[in-house]
Design an enzyme around this catalytic site. Sequence first.
Site, PDB file in Angstrom:
ATOM      1  N   ASP A  92      35.403  17.030  41.715  1.00  0.00           N
ATOM      2  CA  ASP A  92      35.960  18.473  41.409  1.00  0.00           C
ATOM      3  C   ASP A  92      37.164  18.726  41.222  1.00  0.00           C
ATOM      4  O   ASP A  92      37.847  19.633  41.765  1.00  0.00           O
ATOM      5  CB  ASP A  92      35.492  19.230  42.947  1.00  0.00           C
ATOM      6  CG  ASP A  92      35.220  20.709  42.644  1.00  0.00           C
ATOM      7  OD1 ASP A  92      35.130  21.119  41.635  1.00  0.00           O
ATOM      8  OD2 ASP A  92      35.181  21.319  43.667  1.00  0.00           O
ATOM      9  N   GLY A 113      33.289  28.193  48.155  1.00  0.00           N
ATOM     10  CA  GLY A 113      32.131  28.250  48.593  1.00  0.00           C
ATOM     11  C   GLY A 113      31.678  27.231  50.017  1.00  0.00           C
ATOM     12  O   GLY A 113      30.679  27.831  50.338  1.00  0.00           O
ATOM     13  N   ILE A 147      36.824  28.190  54.547  1.00  0.00           N
ATOM     14  CA  ILE A 147      37.819  29.371  54.403  1.00  0.00           C
ATOM     15  C   ILE A 147      39.274  28.619  54.916  1.00  0.00           C
ATOM     16  O   ILE A 147      38.986  28.116  56.116  1.00  0.00           O
ATOM     17  CB  ILE A 147      37.673  30.735  55.404  1.00  0.00           C
ATOM     18  CG1 ILE A 147      36.432  31.354  54.782  1.00  0.00           C
ATOM     19  CG2 ILE A 147      38.710  31.480  55.253  1.00  0.00           C
ATOM     20  CD1 ILE A 147      36.043  32.550  55.705  1.00  0.00           C
TER      21      ILE A 147
END
Length: 418
Positions: A239, A123, A126
Amino acid sequence: MSDQQTSIFGLHLWIVLGITAGAVFVLILFLISLWLTTRSKKPVKKQTTPDCITTSLPQHNANTSQEIQRLSTIEKQALLLVTVSNGGGPEVSHLGWGHWYTLRELEVATDGFADENVIGQGGYGIVYRGVVADGTQVAVKNLLNNRGQAEKEFEVEVEAIGRVRHKNLLRLLGYCAEGAHRILVYEYVNNGNLEQWVHGDVGPCSPLTWEIRMKIIIGTAKALTYLHEGLEPKVVHRDIKTSNILLDRLWNPKVSDFGLAKLLGADMSYITTRVMGTLGYVAPEYASTGMVNEKSDVYSFGILFLELISGRYPVDHKRPQEEVYLVDWIKKMVNERCLEKVLDPKMMEKPSSRVLKRALAVALRCVDLNSERRPKIGHVIHMLESQDQFSINEQNISKLKQEQDISNAYTHYSNASY
Protein backbone atom coordinates in the site's frame (compact mmCIF):
# COMPACT_ATOMS: atom_id res chain seq x y z
CA MET A 1 -12.08 -46.08 93.62
CA SER A 2 -9.11 -45.83 91.33
CA ASP A 3 -8.30 -49.41 92.18
CA GLN A 4 -11.54 -50.58 90.64
CA GLN A 5 -11.25 -52.51 87.42
CA THR A 6 -13.25 -51.51 84.36
CA SER A 7 -14.68 -53.43 81.43
CA ILE A 8 -12.08 -51.89 79.10
CA PHE A 9 -9.50 -54.62 78.77
CA GLY A 10 -9.78 -55.20 82.52
CA LEU A 11 -7.75 -52.00 83.19
CA HIS A 12 -7.97 -49.97 86.34
CA LEU A 13 -10.08 -46.81 86.10
CA TRP A 14 -7.16 -44.46 86.79
CA ILE A 15 -5.24 -45.97 83.89
CA VAL A 16 -8.16 -45.43 81.50
CA LEU A 17 -8.56 -41.82 82.64
CA GLY A 18 -4.84 -41.19 82.22
CA ILE A 19 -4.81 -42.58 78.70
CA THR A 20 -7.88 -40.50 77.79
CA ALA A 21 -6.38 -37.31 79.22
CA GLY A 22 -3.11 -37.93 77.37
CA ALA A 23 -4.91 -38.48 74.09
CA VAL A 24 -6.90 -35.27 74.53
CA PHE A 25 -3.72 -33.37 75.38
CA VAL A 26 -1.90 -34.71 72.31
CA LEU A 27 -4.87 -33.79 70.09
CA ILE A 28 -4.94 -30.26 71.49
CA LEU A 29 -1.20 -29.88 70.85
CA PHE A 30 -1.63 -31.11 67.28
CA LEU A 31 -4.44 -28.65 66.59
CA ILE A 32 -2.46 -25.76 68.08
CA SER A 33 0.59 -26.70 66.02
CA LEU A 34 -1.50 -26.89 62.84
CA TRP A 35 -3.04 -23.48 63.54
CA LEU A 36 0.33 -21.86 64.22
CA THR A 37 1.78 -23.35 61.04
CA THR A 38 -1.08 -21.93 58.96
CA ARG A 39 -0.71 -18.49 60.55
CA SER A 40 3.03 -18.40 59.95
CA LYS A 41 2.71 -18.91 56.19
CA LYS A 42 2.60 -15.74 54.03
CA PRO A 43 -0.50 -15.50 51.85
CA VAL A 44 0.17 -16.29 48.21
CA LYS A 45 -0.37 -13.20 46.12
CA LYS A 46 -2.79 -13.92 43.32
CA GLN A 47 -1.10 -13.45 39.97
CA THR A 48 -2.86 -10.84 37.91
CA THR A 49 -3.28 -10.59 34.22
CA PRO A 50 -2.12 -7.39 32.45
CA ASP A 51 -4.97 -4.94 32.08
CA CYS A 52 -4.74 -4.92 28.31
CA ILE A 53 -5.61 -8.62 28.02
CA THR A 54 -7.91 -9.44 30.93
CA THR A 55 -11.00 -9.67 28.78
CA SER A 56 -9.25 -11.69 26.11
CA LEU A 57 -8.19 -14.69 28.21
CA PRO A 58 -10.47 -17.74 28.55
CA GLN A 59 -11.85 -18.95 31.88
CA HIS A 60 -10.24 -22.12 33.25
CA ASN A 61 -12.42 -25.15 32.68
CA ALA A 62 -12.30 -28.58 31.08
CA ASN A 63 -12.10 -26.97 27.63
CA THR A 64 -9.32 -24.49 28.40
CA SER A 65 -6.79 -26.13 26.09
CA GLN A 66 -9.26 -25.93 23.23
CA GLU A 67 -9.99 -22.30 24.04
CA ILE A 68 -6.27 -21.47 23.91
CA GLN A 69 -5.98 -23.07 20.47
CA ARG A 70 -8.65 -20.69 19.21
CA LEU A 71 -6.88 -17.58 20.49
CA SER A 72 -5.16 -15.25 18.06
CA THR A 73 -1.37 -15.11 18.01
CA ILE A 74 -1.33 -11.87 20.00
CA GLU A 75 -3.66 -13.27 22.66
CA LYS A 76 -1.50 -16.40 22.98
CA GLN A 77 1.50 -14.14 23.50
CA ALA A 78 -0.46 -12.24 26.12
CA LEU A 79 -1.32 -15.50 27.89
CA LEU A 80 2.37 -16.44 28.02
CA LEU A 81 3.10 -13.00 29.39
CA VAL A 82 1.04 -13.74 32.51
CA THR A 83 3.80 -16.02 33.79
CA VAL A 84 6.19 -13.09 34.07
CA SER A 85 3.73 -10.49 35.28
CA ASN A 86 4.94 -8.30 38.12
CA GLY A 87 1.47 -7.82 39.57
CA GLY A 88 0.69 -4.45 38.01
CA GLY A 89 0.99 -5.41 34.36
CA PRO A 90 4.35 -5.44 32.54
CA GLU A 91 5.70 -2.27 31.02
CA VAL A 92 7.65 -4.13 28.38
CA SER A 93 6.33 -7.15 26.52
CA HIS A 94 8.14 -10.46 26.47
CA LEU A 95 8.71 -9.93 22.74
CA GLY A 96 11.68 -7.77 23.67
CA TRP A 97 10.28 -4.48 22.42
CA GLY A 98 7.29 -2.26 22.79
CA HIS A 99 5.06 -1.07 25.60
CA TRP A 100 1.81 -2.73 26.64
CA TYR A 101 -0.63 0.16 27.05
CA THR A 102 -3.95 -0.12 28.83
CA LEU A 103 -7.03 1.35 27.24
CA ARG A 104 -7.27 3.78 30.13
CA GLU A 105 -3.74 5.07 29.49
CA LEU A 106 -4.54 5.78 25.86
CA GLU A 107 -7.85 7.41 26.72
CA VAL A 108 -6.02 9.78 29.04
CA ALA A 109 -3.30 10.40 26.43
CA THR A 110 -5.85 11.42 23.78
CA ASP A 111 -8.39 13.18 26.02
CA GLY A 112 -10.83 10.36 25.54
CA PHE A 113 -10.08 10.01 21.82
CA ALA A 114 -11.32 13.55 21.32
CA ASP A 115 -12.24 14.73 17.83
CA GLU A 116 -9.88 17.69 18.10
CA ASN A 117 -6.96 15.28 18.43
CA VAL A 118 -7.71 13.44 15.17
CA ILE A 119 -4.75 13.76 12.79
CA GLY A 120 -5.70 11.14 10.23
CA GLN A 121 -8.41 8.73 9.22
CA GLY A 122 -8.47 5.77 6.86
CA GLY A 123 -10.58 2.78 5.98
CA TYR A 124 -9.32 0.74 8.94
CA GLY A 125 -8.77 3.21 11.73
CA ILE A 126 -8.57 6.72 13.14
CA VAL A 127 -5.27 8.25 14.22
CA TYR A 128 -5.11 10.59 17.21
CA ARG A 129 -2.37 12.81 18.55
CA GLY A 130 -1.61 11.98 22.16
CA VAL A 131 0.79 12.52 25.03
CA VAL A 132 1.56 9.52 27.25
CA ALA A 133 2.47 9.61 30.95
CA ASP A 134 6.20 10.27 30.41
CA GLY A 135 5.43 13.31 28.23
CA THR A 136 6.21 11.65 24.90
CA GLN A 137 4.10 12.73 21.95
CA VAL A 138 2.63 9.74 20.13
CA ALA A 139 0.24 8.90 17.31
CA VAL A 140 -2.48 6.52 18.48
CA LYS A 141 -4.23 4.46 15.79
CA ASN A 142 -7.54 3.06 16.97
CA LEU A 143 -8.34 0.26 14.55
CA LEU A 144 -11.94 -0.11 13.46
CA ASN A 145 -13.24 -3.63 13.96
CA ASN A 146 -14.75 -4.00 10.49
CA ARG A 147 -15.04 -7.60 9.32
CA GLY A 148 -12.02 -8.73 11.29
CA GLN A 149 -9.61 -6.50 9.39
CA ALA A 150 -8.63 -4.73 12.62
CA GLU A 151 -7.35 -7.97 14.13
CA LYS A 152 -5.44 -8.82 10.95
CA GLU A 153 -3.83 -5.38 10.71
CA PHE A 154 -2.99 -5.45 14.41
CA GLU A 155 -1.25 -8.82 14.17
CA VAL A 156 0.70 -7.92 11.03
CA GLU A 157 2.04 -4.69 12.48
CA VAL A 158 2.86 -6.08 15.92
CA GLU A 159 4.47 -9.30 14.73
CA ALA A 160 6.21 -8.12 11.55
CA ILE A 161 7.00 -4.45 12.06
CA GLY A 162 7.44 -4.20 15.82
CA ARG A 163 11.13 -5.06 15.82
CA VAL A 164 11.96 -3.16 12.62
CA ARG A 165 14.19 -0.12 13.07
CA HIS A 166 15.01 2.11 10.11
CA LYS A 167 15.15 5.89 9.92
CA ASN A 168 12.73 5.90 6.97
CA LEU A 169 10.17 3.55 8.57
CA LEU A 170 7.62 4.80 11.08
CA ARG A 171 8.44 3.24 14.43
CA LEU A 172 5.79 1.27 16.31
CA LEU A 173 6.23 2.05 20.01
CA GLY A 174 3.57 -0.15 21.55
CA TYR A 175 0.07 -1.52 21.42
CA CYS A 176 -3.04 -2.41 23.37
CA ALA A 177 -5.36 -5.41 23.02
CA GLU A 178 -8.14 -4.96 25.52
CA GLY A 179 -11.45 -6.64 24.84
CA ALA A 180 -12.44 -5.84 21.25
CA HIS A 181 -10.08 -2.84 21.13
CA ARG A 182 -6.98 -3.09 18.94
CA ILE A 183 -4.81 0.01 19.20
CA LEU A 184 -1.34 0.77 17.83
CA VAL A 185 0.94 3.48 19.22
CA TYR A 186 3.54 5.05 16.92
CA GLU A 187 6.17 7.73 17.13
CA TYR A 188 4.67 11.11 16.33
CA VAL A 189 5.86 12.67 13.07
CA ASN A 190 5.17 16.37 13.06
CA ASN A 191 4.99 17.47 9.40
CA GLY A 192 1.98 15.71 7.94
CA ASN A 193 2.04 13.33 5.02
CA LEU A 194 3.22 13.64 1.44
CA GLU A 195 -0.30 13.77 0.00
CA GLN A 196 -1.04 16.93 1.98
CA TRP A 197 2.07 18.66 0.62
CA VAL A 198 1.62 17.54 -2.99
CA HIS A 199 -2.15 17.92 -3.36
CA GLY A 200 -3.16 20.15 -0.46
CA ASP A 201 -3.60 23.90 -0.39
CA VAL A 202 0.01 25.07 -0.06
CA GLY A 203 -0.45 28.27 -2.05
CA PRO A 204 0.91 29.13 -5.50
CA CYS A 205 4.44 27.98 -4.63
CA SER A 206 5.14 24.55 -3.21
CA PRO A 207 7.80 24.29 -0.47
CA LEU A 208 8.76 20.96 -2.04
CA THR A 209 11.75 21.85 -4.15
CA TRP A 210 13.21 19.35 -6.61
CA GLU A 211 15.95 18.52 -4.09
CA ILE A 212 13.40 17.88 -1.34
CA ARG A 213 11.32 15.69 -3.66
CA MET A 214 14.36 13.61 -4.57
CA LYS A 215 15.26 13.33 -0.88
CA ILE A 216 11.78 11.97 -0.20
CA ILE A 217 11.95 9.54 -3.11
CA ILE A 218 15.39 8.18 -2.18
CA GLY A 219 14.44 7.87 1.49
CA THR A 220 11.29 5.95 0.56
CA ALA A 221 13.33 3.69 -1.73
CA LYS A 222 15.78 2.98 1.10
CA ALA A 223 12.91 2.00 3.40
CA LEU A 224 11.56 -0.41 0.79
CA THR A 225 15.04 -1.81 0.14
CA TYR A 226 15.31 -2.62 3.83
CA LEU A 227 11.92 -4.34 3.81
CA HIS A 228 12.63 -6.29 0.62
CA GLU A 229 16.32 -7.11 1.01
CA GLY A 230 17.27 -6.52 4.64
CA LEU A 231 14.71 -8.75 6.36
CA GLU A 232 13.98 -12.47 6.35
CA PRO A 233 11.23 -13.10 5.63
CA LYS A 234 10.96 -10.04 3.42
CA VAL A 235 8.07 -7.65 3.85
CA VAL A 236 5.93 -6.53 0.90
CA HIS A 237 4.10 -3.37 1.92
CA ARG A 238 1.23 -3.55 -0.64
CA ASP A 239 0.00 0.00 0.00
CA ILE A 240 2.72 2.45 -1.00
CA LYS A 241 1.09 5.82 -1.69
CA THR A 242 1.57 9.49 -0.81
CA SER A 243 -0.77 9.42 2.20
CA ASN A 244 1.34 6.64 3.76
CA ILE A 245 4.59 8.63 3.50
CA LEU A 246 4.93 10.80 6.63
CA LEU A 247 7.39 13.68 6.80
CA ASP A 248 9.34 15.24 9.63
CA ARG A 249 10.45 18.88 9.81
CA LEU A 250 13.57 18.12 7.80
CA TRP A 251 11.52 16.45 5.06
CA ASN A 252 12.77 12.98 5.94
CA PRO A 253 10.17 10.43 4.79
CA LYS A 254 8.84 7.65 7.00
CA VAL A 255 6.87 4.85 5.39
CA SER A 256 3.83 3.98 7.51
CA ASP A 257 0.69 1.81 7.62
CA PHE A 258 1.67 -1.85 7.31
CA GLY A 259 -1.84 -3.20 7.76
CA LEU A 260 -1.82 -4.83 4.31
CA ALA A 261 1.77 -6.04 4.45
CA LYS A 262 2.73 -9.60 3.53
CA LEU A 263 5.70 -11.61 4.80
CA LEU A 264 7.29 -13.69 2.05
CA GLY A 265 10.23 -16.06 1.92
CA ALA A 266 13.09 -15.55 -0.51
CA ASP A 267 12.07 -15.65 -4.21
CA MET A 268 8.46 -16.24 -3.27
CA SER A 269 5.22 -14.64 -4.43
CA TYR A 270 1.79 -14.61 -2.85
CA ILE A 271 -1.49 -15.13 -4.69
CA THR A 272 -4.72 -13.81 -3.23
CA THR A 273 -8.29 -13.86 -4.45
CA ARG A 274 -8.96 -10.47 -2.89
CA VAL A 275 -6.94 -7.56 -4.22
CA MET A 276 -6.15 -4.97 -1.57
CA GLY A 277 -4.68 -1.55 -2.18
CA THR A 278 -5.50 1.87 -3.57
CA LEU A 279 -6.79 2.60 -7.05
CA GLY A 280 -4.01 3.90 -9.26
CA TYR A 281 -1.16 2.39 -7.25
CA VAL A 282 -1.94 -1.32 -7.67
CA ALA A 283 0.34 -3.20 -10.08
CA PRO A 284 -1.48 -4.55 -13.17
CA GLU A 285 -0.47 -8.19 -12.59
CA TYR A 286 -1.66 -7.95 -8.99
CA ALA A 287 -5.02 -6.52 -10.07
CA SER A 288 -5.53 -9.17 -12.76
CA THR A 289 -4.11 -12.32 -11.16
CA GLY A 290 -3.81 -11.55 -7.46
CA MET A 291 -0.06 -12.29 -7.50
CA VAL A 292 1.95 -10.05 -5.23
CA ASN A 293 5.69 -9.82 -4.58
CA GLU A 294 8.26 -7.08 -4.12
CA LYS A 295 7.82 -5.97 -7.75
CA SER A 296 4.28 -4.92 -6.78
CA ASP A 297 5.80 -2.42 -4.36
CA VAL A 298 8.21 -1.24 -7.08
CA TYR A 299 5.24 -0.43 -9.33
CA SER A 300 3.49 1.53 -6.56
CA PHE A 301 6.76 3.33 -5.85
CA GLY A 302 7.04 4.29 -9.54
CA ILE A 303 3.53 5.75 -9.46
CA LEU A 304 4.41 7.72 -6.33
CA PHE A 305 7.59 8.94 -8.06
CA LEU A 306 5.65 10.22 -11.11
CA GLU A 307 3.06 11.77 -8.79
CA LEU A 308 5.76 13.67 -6.93
CA ILE A 309 7.34 14.90 -10.18
CA SER A 310 4.07 16.04 -11.72
CA GLY A 311 1.96 17.07 -8.74
CA ARG A 312 -0.92 15.04 -10.26
CA TYR A 313 -3.01 12.19 -8.90
CA PRO A 314 -2.44 8.72 -10.39
CA VAL A 315 -6.06 8.70 -11.59
CA ASP A 316 -7.94 11.96 -11.95
CA HIS A 317 -11.32 11.87 -13.70
CA LYS A 318 -11.62 15.65 -13.44
CA ARG A 319 -8.99 16.03 -16.17
CA PRO A 320 -9.48 15.59 -19.94
CA GLN A 321 -9.78 11.99 -21.10
CA GLU A 322 -6.20 11.77 -22.37
CA GLU A 323 -4.90 12.98 -18.99
CA VAL A 324 -6.97 10.83 -16.63
CA TYR A 325 -4.28 8.19 -16.12
CA LEU A 326 -0.99 9.72 -15.03
CA VAL A 327 1.27 7.08 -16.59
CA ASP A 328 -0.48 7.32 -19.98
CA TRP A 329 -0.19 11.07 -19.99
CA ILE A 330 3.48 11.16 -19.01
CA LYS A 331 4.33 8.59 -21.69
CA LYS A 332 2.52 10.79 -24.19
CA MET A 333 4.54 13.82 -23.09
CA VAL A 334 7.77 11.82 -23.42
CA ASN A 335 6.81 10.68 -26.92
CA GLU A 336 6.09 14.29 -27.90
CA ARG A 337 9.32 15.48 -26.23
CA CYS A 338 7.44 17.85 -23.95
CA LEU A 339 9.17 16.82 -20.75
CA GLU A 340 8.90 20.24 -19.12
CA LYS A 341 5.09 19.90 -19.14
CA VAL A 342 5.17 16.99 -16.71
CA LEU A 343 6.67 19.08 -13.90
CA ASP A 344 4.51 20.29 -11.02
CA PRO A 345 3.63 23.91 -11.93
CA LYS A 346 3.90 24.85 -8.25
CA MET A 347 7.58 23.91 -8.20
CA MET A 348 9.46 27.17 -8.70
CA GLU A 349 12.99 25.93 -9.35
CA LYS A 350 13.00 23.44 -12.20
CA PRO A 351 15.59 20.67 -12.56
CA SER A 352 17.83 20.55 -15.61
CA SER A 353 16.66 18.62 -18.65
CA ARG A 354 19.28 15.94 -18.03
CA VAL A 355 18.24 15.45 -14.40
CA LEU A 356 14.54 15.32 -15.31
CA LYS A 357 15.18 12.76 -18.07
CA ARG A 358 17.06 10.55 -15.65
CA ALA A 359 14.28 10.73 -13.06
CA LEU A 360 11.59 9.96 -15.63
CA ALA A 361 13.62 7.06 -17.03
CA VAL A 362 13.87 5.47 -13.58
CA ALA A 363 10.21 6.09 -12.71
CA LEU A 364 8.95 4.68 -16.02
CA ARG A 365 11.06 1.56 -15.58
CA CYS A 366 9.38 1.03 -12.22
CA VAL A 367 5.90 1.10 -13.81
CA ASP A 368 6.79 -1.25 -16.67
CA LEU A 369 3.78 -3.44 -17.49
CA ASN A 370 6.07 -6.47 -17.42
CA SER A 371 6.98 -7.00 -13.77
CA GLU A 372 10.13 -8.92 -14.76
CA ARG A 373 11.53 -5.80 -16.40
CA ARG A 374 11.06 -3.63 -13.33
CA PRO A 375 14.27 -3.02 -11.39
CA LYS A 376 14.75 -4.09 -7.81
CA ILE A 377 14.25 -1.19 -5.45
CA GLY A 378 17.91 -1.34 -4.41
CA HIS A 379 18.90 -0.81 -8.04
CA VAL A 380 16.59 2.20 -8.18
CA ILE A 381 18.64 3.85 -5.42
CA HIS A 382 21.85 3.15 -7.32
CA MET A 383 20.43 4.72 -10.49
CA LEU A 384 19.20 7.81 -8.68
CA GLU A 385 22.35 8.38 -6.65
CA SER A 386 24.97 7.56 -9.29
CA GLN A 387 26.48 10.15 -11.57
CA ASP A 388 25.75 8.16 -14.70
CA GLN A 389 23.48 9.83 -17.21
CA PHE A 390 20.25 7.89 -17.56
CA SER A 391 18.37 9.33 -20.48
CA ILE A 392 15.36 8.42 -22.54
CA ASN A 393 16.87 7.70 -25.94
CA GLU A 394 15.18 6.91 -29.23
CA GLN A 395 15.03 3.21 -28.38
CA ASN A 396 13.26 3.94 -25.12
CA ILE A 397 10.71 6.17 -26.84
CA SER A 398 10.06 3.58 -29.54
CA LYS A 399 9.49 0.98 -26.83
CA LEU A 400 7.01 3.25 -25.08
CA LYS A 401 5.02 3.63 -28.30
CA GLN A 402 4.81 -0.12 -28.77
CA GLU A 403 3.66 -0.87 -25.22
CA GLN A 404 0.06 -1.65 -24.52
CA ASP A 405 -1.79 1.38 -23.21
CA ILE A 406 -1.69 1.11 -19.45
CA SER A 407 -5.32 2.13 -19.11
CA ASN A 408 -6.25 -1.42 -20.16
CA ALA A 409 -4.72 -2.65 -16.94
CA TYR A 410 -7.19 -0.59 -14.93
CA THR A 411 -10.16 -2.50 -16.35
CA HIS A 412 -9.43 -5.10 -13.68
CA TYR A 413 -9.98 -2.60 -10.90
CA SER A 414 -13.74 -2.37 -11.32
CA ASN A 415 -14.15 -5.88 -9.93
CA ALA A 416 -11.40 -5.64 -7.31
CA SER A 417 -12.10 -5.18 -3.61
CA TYR A 418 -10.42 -2.32 -1.78
